[in-house]
Design a protein around this motif. Sequence first.
Motif, PDB file in Angstrom:
ATOM      1  N   LYS A 208       0.828  -1.119   0.377  1.00 13.53           N
ATOM      2  CA  LYS A 208       0.191   0.335  -0.271  1.00 13.53           C
ATOM      3  C   LYS A 208       1.284   1.512  -0.310  1.00 13.53           C
ATOM      4  N   GLN A 209       0.663   1.982  -1.127  1.00 14.23           N
ATOM      5  CA  GLN A 209       1.552   3.235  -1.168  1.00 14.23           C
ATOM      6  C   GLN A 209       1.011   4.201  -0.347  1.00 14.23           C
ATOM      7  N   SER A 210      -0.342   4.223   0.436  1.00  8.93           N
ATOM      8  CA  SER A 210      -0.165   5.556   1.791  1.00  8.93           C
ATOM      9  C   SER A 210       0.554   5.041   2.919  1.00  8.93           C
ATOM     10  N   LEU A 211       1.027   3.309   2.832  1.00  9.75           N
ATOM     11  CA  LEU A 211       1.681   3.809   4.173  1.00  9.75           C
ATOM     12  C   LEU A 211       3.345   3.129   3.781  1.00  9.75           C
ATOM     13  N   HIS A 212       3.721   4.147   2.684  1.00 13.12           N
ATOM     14  CA  HIS A 212       4.760   4.532   2.666  1.00 13.12           C
ATOM     15  C   HIS A 212       4.837   5.887   3.236  1.00 13.12           C
ATOM     16  N   THR A 213       5.149   5.603   5.046  1.00 11.69           N
ATOM     17  CA  THR A 213       5.613   6.516   5.559  1.00 11.69           C
ATOM     18  C   THR A 213       6.720   6.061   6.664  1.00 11.69           C
ATOM     19  N   PRO A 214       7.382   7.775   6.850  1.00  9.90           N
ATOM     20  CA  PRO A 214       8.421   6.750   7.561  1.00  9.90           C
ATOM     21  C   PRO A 214       7.941   5.755   9.251  1.00  9.90           C
ATOM     22  N   MET A 215       6.668   6.259   9.926  1.00 10.84           N
ATOM     23  CA  MET A 215       6.298   5.650  10.385  1.00 10.84           C
ATOM     24  C   MET A 215       6.342   4.379  10.273  1.00 10.84           C
ATOM     25  N   TYR A 216       5.980   3.556   9.314  1.00  7.71           N
ATOM     26  CA  TYR A 216       5.519   2.705   8.920  1.00  7.71           C
ATOM     27  C   TYR A 216       6.164   1.755   8.112  1.00  7.71           C
ATOM     28  N   PHE A 217       7.000   2.385   7.937  1.00 11.38           N
ATOM     29  CA  PHE A 217       8.331   2.194   7.392  1.00 11.38           C
ATOM     30  C   PHE A 217       9.257   1.127   8.725  1.00 11.38           C
TER      31      PHE A 217
ATOM     32  N   ILE B  61       7.387   0.497  11.757  1.00 13.61           N
ATOM     33  CA  ILE B  61       7.114  -0.914  11.930  1.00 13.61           C
ATOM     34  C   ILE B  61       7.097  -1.872  11.126  1.00 13.61           C
ATOM     35  N   SER B  62       7.692  -1.379  10.091  1.00  8.63           N
ATOM     36  CA  SER B  62       7.872  -2.751   9.158  1.00  8.63           C
ATOM     37  C   SER B  62       8.918  -3.475   9.846  1.00  8.63           C
ATOM     38  N   ILE B  63       9.901  -3.155   9.983  1.00  4.78           N
ATOM     39  CA  ILE B  63      10.772  -3.834  10.297  1.00  4.78           C
ATOM     40  C   ILE B  63      10.649  -3.634  12.179  1.00  4.78           C
ATOM     41  N   PHE B  64      10.143  -3.159  12.715  1.00  5.75           N
ATOM     42  CA  PHE B  64      10.163  -3.912  14.214  1.00  5.75           C
ATOM     43  C   PHE B  64       9.478  -4.781  13.799  1.00  5.75           C
ATOM     44  N   THR B  65       7.868  -5.397  12.802  1.00  5.44           N
ATOM     45  CA  THR B  65       7.745  -7.004  12.710  1.00  5.44           C
ATOM     46  C   THR B  65       8.701  -7.758  12.483  1.00  5.44           C
ATOM     47  N   VAL B  66       9.446  -7.410  11.719  1.00  3.37           N
ATOM     48  CA  VAL B  66      10.543  -8.614  10.754  1.00  3.37           C
ATOM     49  C   VAL B  66      11.280  -8.841  11.924  1.00  3.37           C
ATOM     50  N   LEU B  67      11.825  -8.203  13.326  1.00  2.00           N
ATOM     51  CA  LEU B  67      12.248  -8.170  14.007  1.00  2.00           C
ATOM     52  C   LEU B  67      11.326  -9.017  15.047  1.00  2.00           C
ATOM     53  N   GLU B  68      10.054  -8.710  15.000  1.00  2.00           N
ATOM     54  CA  GLU B  68       8.630  -9.872  16.336  1.00  2.00           C
ATOM     55  C   GLU B  68       9.423 -11.283  15.437  1.00  2.00           C
ATOM     56  N   ILE B  69       9.477 -11.543  14.195  1.00  2.00           N
ATOM     57  CA  ILE B  69       9.367 -12.728  13.886  1.00  2.00           C
ATOM     58  C   ILE B  69      10.722 -13.371  13.655  1.00  2.00           C
ATOM     59  N   MET B  70      11.725 -12.497  13.699  1.00  2.00           N
ATOM     60  CA  MET B  70      13.723 -13.148  13.693  1.00  2.00           C
ATOM     61  C   MET B  70      13.455 -13.730  16.042  1.00  2.00           C
TER      62      MET B  70
ATOM     63  N   GLU C 283      15.793  -4.705  19.337  1.00  2.00           N
ATOM     64  CA  GLU C 283      14.107  -4.115  19.759  1.00  2.00           C
ATOM     65  C   GLU C 283      13.965  -2.715  20.573  1.00  2.00           C
ATOM     66  N   CYS C 284      14.858  -3.337  21.732  1.00  2.00           N
ATOM     67  CA  CYS C 284      14.452  -1.520  22.638  1.00  2.00           C
ATOM     68  C   CYS C 284      14.917  -0.621  22.392  1.00  2.00           C
ATOM     69  N   PHE C 285      16.349  -1.044  21.506  1.00  2.00           N
ATOM     70  CA  PHE C 285      16.460   0.661  20.667  1.00  2.00           C
ATOM     71  C   PHE C 285      15.405   0.646  19.566  1.00  2.00           C
ATOM     72  N   LEU C 286      15.299  -0.128  18.342  1.00  2.00           N
ATOM     73  CA  LEU C 286      13.952   0.502  17.579  1.00  2.00           C
ATOM     74  C   LEU C 286      12.711   1.166  18.303  1.00  2.00           C
TER      75      LEU C 286
ATOM     76  N   ARG D 220      19.411   5.241   7.387  1.00  2.00           N
ATOM     77  CA  ARG D 220      20.683   5.148   7.778  1.00  2.00           C
ATOM     78  C   ARG D 220      19.915   4.795   9.722  1.00  2.00           C
ATOM     79  N   LEU D 221      19.366   5.674  10.354  1.00  2.00           N
ATOM     80  CA  LEU D 221      18.415   5.278  11.699  1.00  2.00           C
ATOM     81  C   LEU D 221      17.736   3.954  11.518  1.00  2.00           C
ATOM     82  N   ALA D 222      17.225   2.916  10.871  1.00  2.00           N
ATOM     83  CA  ALA D 222      16.614   2.171  10.799  1.00  2.00           C
ATOM     84  C   ALA D 222      18.517   0.736  11.034  1.00  2.00           C
ATOM     85  N   VAL D 223      19.713   1.622  10.587  1.00  2.00           N
ATOM     86  CA  VAL D 223      20.287   0.379  10.879  1.00  2.00           C
ATOM     87  C   VAL D 223      21.085   0.618  11.973  1.00  2.00           C
TER      88      VAL D 223
END
Length: 310
Positions: free
Chosen positions: A52-61, A63-72, A111-114, A143-146
């Motif tokens: 969804k293009q409407s979710l291509h924002t920093p907040m959801y970016f 959140i998506s990284i956080f969900t990847v982390l949760e799975i791992m 996760e804590c830092f994220l 850069r912040l996500a790394v």
Amino acid sequence: MEYSNKTFVTEFILLAFSEFHQYQILLFTIILYTYIVCIAGNMTIILLVVVKQSLHTPMYFFISIFTVLEIMFASVTIPKLLAILIQTKKTISFFGCFVQMYAFNALGETECFLLALMVFDRYLAINNPLRYSAIMNSPVCYRLAVLPWFLGFLVSFFPSIFTFLLDFCGPNEVDHFFCDLAPLQNLACSDPFISNMMTTMAAILATVFPFFTIMGFYIHIIYSVLKIKSIEGKSKAFSTCSSHLIVASLFYGSAIIVYVRPKGSHYDKFLALMYTVIIPVLNPFIYTFRNREVKNTLRKTIRQFIKILS
């Protein structure tokens, strides 16, 4: 006799919840179900953010990284827990144990830092709405996500390596359902004082410090939101933060209780269920049902999918 290395122990026995031996199948069924729901729920959020293009924002970016982390994060411990619940053999190799320990702590601290980074994003969005898009552009977000990954794997390295260097010469029964710092340090034949202190320092850096950072940002956010005159504006601002606040409170609360104390206790494995099983399965629902934009996007996607099938 002097023990000069750790070759005396070649594997560890994970006791898990063996004291409830009559409920092993029930526990297996419940945890398997929650794990499936965790993977499916987090994958759904990732797919929604990607499609969804409407979710291509920093907040959801973030959140998506956080969900990847949760799975791992969940996948480091839960599959092994499921295995030992239904198998008579409940062992894990010496090196496999320490690999699991390092991966678990590194991902948890990431996760804590994220979570702290995510509230910083919300702080900028609410306090600097006009400059927010210019500040949080794509290169800056990447850069912040790394940064949380780097800090998480770096901070967890030191208590992990000091625990690995301890002498393990006899007891090998780990009173836990995965290999963690305190249970292994309690089995060491050599003095675990330094590794205990490293664990406490890592916990302060990765949990206590980010937690108080988040609280500080939220005090500023609440102060800014209260200055908004319209009720609709206040409601929208609070809705973007409430999901994150719930997740952070659950995660940090249980993690601080377990890791700030250097020795650990028998009840740590029950608290660990909170942040390894319960929180990962709750997060997709918290972000979905408490976030109007995600909820509406999910509804539209389901309707479109039903139309295609019909």
